[in-house]
Scaffold this motif. Structure first.
Motif, PDB file in Angstrom:
ATOM      1  N   ILE A  69      74.298  62.557  -1.977  1.00  0.00           N
ATOM      2  CA  ILE A  69      74.908  63.447  -2.972  1.00  0.00           C
ATOM      3  C   ILE A  69      73.865  63.858  -4.004  1.00  0.00           C
ATOM      4  N   GLU A  70      73.049  62.911  -4.436  1.00  0.00           N
ATOM      5  CA  GLU A  70      72.003  63.225  -5.416  1.00  0.00           C
ATOM      6  C   GLU A  70      70.999  64.229  -4.848  1.00  0.00           C
ATOM      7  N   ALA A  71      70.811  64.247  -3.541  1.00  0.00           N
ATOM      8  CA  ALA A  71      69.846  65.154  -2.917  1.00  0.00           C
ATOM      9  C   ALA A  71      70.405  66.562  -2.719  1.00  0.00           C
ATOM     10  N   LEU A  72      71.712  66.754  -2.935  1.00  0.00           N
ATOM     11  CA  LEU A  72      72.317  68.081  -2.748  1.00  0.00           C
ATOM     12  C   LEU A  72      71.834  69.071  -3.807  1.00  0.00           C
ATOM     13  N   ALA A  73      71.587  70.306  -3.373  1.00  0.00           N
ATOM     14  CA  ALA A  73      71.230  71.358  -4.329  1.00  0.00           C
ATOM     15  C   ALA A  73      72.482  71.870  -5.042  1.00  0.00           C
ATOM     16  N   SER A  74      73.581  71.952  -4.325  1.00  0.00           N
ATOM     17  CA  SER A  74      74.860  72.376  -4.917  1.00  0.00           C
ATOM     18  C   SER A  74      75.990  71.789  -4.082  1.00  0.00           C
ATOM     19  N   PRO A  75      77.198  71.705  -4.654  1.00  0.00           N
ATOM     20  CA  PRO A  75      78.319  71.119  -3.908  1.00  0.00           C
ATOM     21  C   PRO A  75      78.999  72.112  -2.965  1.00  0.00           C
ATOM     22  N   SER A  76      78.437  73.263  -2.767  1.00  0.00           N
ATOM     23  CA  SER A  76      79.083  74.247  -1.901  1.00  0.00           C
ATOM     24  C   SER A  76      78.593  74.089  -0.458  1.00  0.00           C
TER      25      SER A  76
END
Length: 188
Positions: A69-76
């Motif tokens: 989750i921390e590595a995600l650029a955005s939650p989309s």
């Protein structure tokens, strides 16, 4: 007279033999009971060890999910990533116990540490993540009242998002499992 003494001696030897057999029987019963108790305790310890290992595997999967989750650029675009679900589409309730939830792209497999070349778990711990929505602090909560200097509406303009993580771990024999659920908040 001699015959009576001989008969009495045989009777005494018979009584000693009978007493010895009774004592041997009691000791045998005690030994069998003790063995059954030891066997039961060993099974209990094995089950407890299995449960602890399954819990450790599930916790390892939770930590890996948090890093993902921390590595995600955005939650989309969650539904394009294996093991990641949009709001309301992830397995819930009793369905998390179905084996199909933990197979293939429905969940993410975690790399298992090895000891002397062999993996700690026969099955890799797994997790899936569901995007829940925006995370909000509860108004009126004393911990939410924070006074900061040099802070205005343009400073730190981020939005907190909430995620539901469900992780599964199995023990050393893969007979026991633990499933943990966690809600995680991250600012984007």
């Amino acid at each position: 007279m001699m015959g009576q003494q001989f008969h009495l001696a045989i009777f005494q030897k018979g009584a000693a033999l009978l007493t010895s057999l009774l004592i041997l029987l009691v000791l045998s019963l005690l030994a069998i009971s003790s063995m059954q108790n030891s066997s039961m305790q060993e099974r209990m310890v094995s089950a407890q060890r299995e449960g602890f290992m399954a819990m450790e595997g599930a916790e390892l999967a939770l930590r890996e999910a948090e890093l993902a989750i921390e590595a995600l650029a955005s939650p989309s675009g969650f539904n394009t990533i294996d093991g990641f679900y949009e709001k309301g589409t992830a397995p819930r309730g009793g369905s998390v116990f179905n084996a199909s939830v933990w197979a293939g792209g429905n969940s993410v497999s975690v790399t298992v540490p090895t000891v002397n070349g062999s993996a700690l778990f026969p099955e890799s711990p797994r997790y899936f993540v569901e995007y829940v929505g925006e995370a909000q602090l509860e108004v009126g909560n004393e911990s939410a009242d924070v006074n900061m200097t040099n802070y205005n509406h343009e400073t730190g303009a981020s939005v907190a998002k909430a995620f539901r993580i469900v992780a599964r771990g199995t023990g050393a024999t893969a007979e026991g499992q633990r499933i943990l659920e966690e809600y995680y908040r991250r600012e984007f």
